[in-house]
Design an enzyme around this catalytic site. Structure first.
Site, short mmCIF file in Angstrom:
data_model
loop_
_atom_site.label_atom_id
_atom_site.label_comp_id
_atom_site.label_asym_id
_atom_site.label_seq_id
_atom_site.Cartn_x
_atom_site.Cartn_y
_atom_site.Cartn_z
N HIS A 44 0.85 -1.20 0.00
CA HIS A 44 0.00 0.00 0.00
C HIS A 44 0.89 1.24 0.00
O HIS A 44 1.23 1.79 1.06
CB HIS A 44 -0.94 -0.01 1.21
CG HIS A 44 -1.98 1.08 1.19
ND1 HIS A 44 -3.33 0.84 1.36
CD2 HIS A 44 -1.88 2.42 1.01
CE1 HIS A 44 -4.01 1.98 1.28
NE2 HIS A 44 -3.13 2.97 1.09
N HIS B 231 -9.81 1.44 -0.51
CA HIS B 231 -9.75 2.15 0.77
C HIS B 231 -11.11 1.99 1.45
O HIS B 231 -12.15 2.15 0.80
CB HIS B 231 -9.46 3.63 0.55
CG HIS B 231 -8.01 3.92 0.31
ND1 HIS B 231 -7.31 3.40 -0.75
CD2 HIS B 231 -7.11 4.67 1.02
CE1 HIS B 231 -6.05 3.82 -0.69
NE2 HIS B 231 -5.90 4.59 0.36
N HIS C 251 2.24 16.89 -6.87
CA HIS C 251 1.61 16.79 -8.18
C HIS C 251 2.15 17.85 -9.14
O HIS C 251 2.31 17.61 -10.33
CB HIS C 251 0.08 16.89 -8.06
CG HIS C 251 -0.53 15.63 -7.52
ND1 HIS C 251 -1.74 15.60 -6.87
CD2 HIS C 251 -0.11 14.34 -7.54
CE1 HIS C 251 -2.02 14.34 -6.52
NE2 HIS C 251 -1.05 13.57 -6.92
N SER D 62 -1.08 4.57 -8.23
CA SER D 62 -1.06 5.98 -8.61
C SER D 62 -2.27 6.33 -9.46
O SER D 62 -2.77 5.50 -10.22
CB SER D 62 0.23 6.32 -9.36
OG SER D 62 0.39 7.73 -9.40
N THR D 63 -2.73 7.58 -9.32
CA THR D 63 -3.88 8.08 -10.06
C THR D 63 -3.41 8.69 -11.38
O THR D 63 -2.65 9.67 -11.35
CB THR D 63 -4.60 9.19 -9.25
OG1 THR D 63 -4.54 8.85 -7.86
CG2 THR D 63 -6.03 9.38 -9.69
N PRO D 64 -3.83 8.15 -12.53
CA PRO D 64 -3.40 8.74 -13.81
C PRO D 64 -3.81 10.21 -13.89
O PRO D 64 -4.94 10.57 -13.51
CB PRO D 64 -4.15 7.91 -14.85
CG PRO D 64 -4.48 6.62 -14.17
CD PRO D 64 -4.69 6.97 -12.72
N GLY E 236 -8.58 8.55 -2.49
CA GLY E 236 -9.07 9.92 -2.49
C GLY E 236 -9.89 10.20 -1.23
O GLY E 236 -10.05 9.32 -0.37
N GLU F 55 -11.87 4.54 6.50
CA GLU F 55 -10.90 5.52 7.04
C GLU F 55 -11.60 6.45 8.03
O GLU F 55 -10.97 7.00 8.93
CB GLU F 55 -10.30 6.35 5.90
CG GLU F 55 -9.29 5.60 5.07
CD GLU F 55 -8.79 6.45 3.92
OE1 GLU F 55 -7.78 7.14 4.09
OE2 GLU F 55 -9.43 6.42 2.84
N HIS G 284 1.21 4.91 -2.20
CA HIS G 284 0.80 5.85 -3.26
C HIS G 284 2.07 6.51 -3.82
O HIS G 284 2.86 7.08 -3.06
CB HIS G 284 -0.11 6.94 -2.69
CG HIS G 284 -1.39 6.41 -2.12
ND1 HIS G 284 -2.54 6.30 -2.86
CD2 HIS G 284 -1.70 5.96 -0.88
CE1 HIS G 284 -3.53 5.82 -2.10
NE2 HIS G 284 -3.04 5.60 -0.89
P1 5GP Z 1 -0.96 9.54 -6.52
O1 5GP Z 1 -2.21 8.74 -6.78
O2 5GP Z 1 -1.06 10.92 -7.09
O3 5GP Z 1 0.28 8.81 -6.94
O4 5GP Z 1 -0.81 9.67 -4.92
C1 5GP Z 1 -1.44 10.68 -4.15
C2 5GP Z 1 -2.93 10.44 -4.06
O5 5GP Z 1 -3.22 9.22 -3.37
C3 5GP Z 1 -3.68 11.51 -3.24
O6 5GP Z 1 -3.99 12.62 -4.04
C4 5GP Z 1 -4.93 10.76 -2.77
O7 5GP Z 1 -5.92 10.71 -3.78
C5 5GP Z 1 -4.40 9.34 -2.59
N1 5GP Z 1 -4.06 9.09 -1.18
C6 5GP Z 1 -2.85 9.15 -0.63
N2 5GP Z 1 -2.91 8.83 0.70
C7 5GP Z 1 -4.19 8.55 0.95
C8 5GP Z 1 -4.88 8.12 2.14
O8 5GP Z 1 -4.32 7.95 3.23
N3 5GP Z 1 -6.23 7.94 2.01
C9 5GP Z 1 -6.89 8.11 0.83
N4 5GP Z 1 -8.21 7.88 0.81
N5 5GP Z 1 -6.27 8.51 -0.29
C10 5GP Z 1 -4.94 8.72 -0.23
#
Ligand code: 5GP
Length: 360
Positions: free
Chosen positions: A25, A214, A82, A114-116, A187, A217, A27
């Site tokens: 896990h 997720h 970002h 990662s979010t595209p 998110g 939380e 990101h």
């Molecule tokens: P990326 O997807 O841009 O590589 O990583 C950052 C993104 O991951 C954040 O903008 C958020 O959407 C998501 N993210 C990171 N940590 C958390 C978390 O602890 N909880 C949730 N729900 N989303 C997270």
């Protein structure tokens, strides 16, 4: 895994070798170290308007705060990061560094998520994912760490984006089945209606992608029930499922019987104040109930942690032995989104480590 209350002896018994670990896990953009953020800034150069001048000075103040970051600063950091990973070259550099740092920490298997993102005129979502895949492919050949990619859907960005990301993930999975292996729903946990996303996620599952969602939380009994009934492969955090943590007996029983693993990110939970302290965290009841846990970092850069640090914290807080920790890593491997062959290799490697460090 029942020896969770055994005497704490987390330090290596015979060897000073780093423990072999699996991180499931993480990101990508939350995992960038200060070193990488500075390097990306250099790469970006002051000509870029998004992170230049005053705005960059603010970013720098946050980056340089390191361990002293406040919660607000942690969240500001996502948008800072970002703004620095806004070209395919920067995304590749970010991925290269994160993989290298996890390897240095002792991680032998990594699932990055990662979010595209698309940046008008600079990068499409396809190029974003391709940049990560390219770096992973290179690292899988040259490094002693195996990395996979999970494509994230940000529930805050609405259904159209979610649909786009799922379609892209399905496409990338068929193009790179050995690298793009799953979907994550992440998110802001209070944004979006889970029911809207489930049919999309079902489509992804039927295309062969694995799901890590997720979940819990924040307290939300209705939503958690829907997610548990949906039976993803794993859930992230799972903080508010136990009745003492804003969940309910019903949810707790559902989780206990489900066989689902929970990706637990203690430092992230502490810093975002979803737990009151390590000793008061949901990891306690999860261990007592023998629910499979996967210790993870979440955002090692933003929360200034490492996987070995998360293991140390869990071990010290709950008196977990080194043997317990190695077995937990073997269990994590069983929940990875890998092939049987890859799982066997990881298990073999961890067993070898256990033998050499007197842990077997
Ligand atoms: P990326 O997807 O841009 O590589 O990583 C950052 C993104 O991951 C954040 O903008 C958020 O959407 C998501 N993210 C990171 N940590 C958390 C978390 O602890 N909880 C949730 N729900 N989303 C997270």
């Amino acid at each position: 895994m029942n020896e969770s209350k055994a005497i704490c002896c987390f330090l290596p018994s015979r060897s000073t070798e780093k423990m072999e670990m699996a991180e499931l896990h993480a990101h990508l953009n939350g995992s960038l170290s200060s070193r990488t953020l500075h390097a990306l800034r250099q790469l970006q150069n002051s000509s870029d308007s998004e992170a230049s001048g005053d705005s960059w000075k603010k970013c720098e103040a946050i980056i340089n705060h390191g361990n002293e970051r406040t919660l607000d600063e942690c969240f500001q950091l996502f948008s800072v990061v970002h703004s620095l990973t806004s070209t395919p070259t920067a995304v590749s550099k970010a991925t290269d560094d994160v993989i290298e740092e996890f390897e240095e920490d002792g991680v032998i298997y990594l699932e990055l998520r990662s979010t595209p993102r698309c940046i008008d005129g600079v990068m499409t979502k396809e190029q974003y994912v391709e940049a990560i895949v390219k770096s992973i492919r290179k690292a899988n050949i040259s490094r002693n760490i195996l990395t996979k990619l999970i494509v994230s859907v940000d529930r805050q960005r609405g259904l159209t984006e979610a649909e786009e990301n799922v379609l892209l993930a399905v496409d990338m999975h068929s193009k790179y089945p050995d690298i793009v292996v799953g979907i994550d729903l992440s998110g802001h946990p209070c944004k979006g209606n889970i029911e809207d996303f489930l049919p999309l996620l079902e489509n992804a599952r039927s295309s062969g992608l694995k799901l890590s969602l997720h979940c819990a939380e924040v307290p939300n009994v209705d939503e958690v029930e829907k997610i548990l009934k949906f039976e993803p492969h794993r859930i992230g955090h799972g903080t508010c499922i136990h009745p003492n943590f804003g969940g309910s007996e019903k949810l707790w029983n559902m989780l206990s019987k489900s066989g689902l693993a929970v990706e637990v990110c203690l430092t992230s939970n502490l810093k975002t104040k979803t737990i009151e302290g390590y000793e008061k965290s949901h990891l306690g009841p999860l261990l007592e109930q023998n629910i499979p846990v996967i210790l993870s970092t979440d955002d090692k850069g933003v929360f200034a942690t490492t996987l070995s640090e998360e293991c140390r914290i869990a071990a010290e807080t709950f008196s977990l032995t080194r043997m317990w920790m190695c077995e937990a890593m073997l269990q994590s491997v069983s929940y990875t989104f890998t092939t049987e062959d890859e799982k066997n290799k990881l298990v073999h490697s961890i067993h070898k480590f256990m033998n050499s460090s007197g842990c077997s």
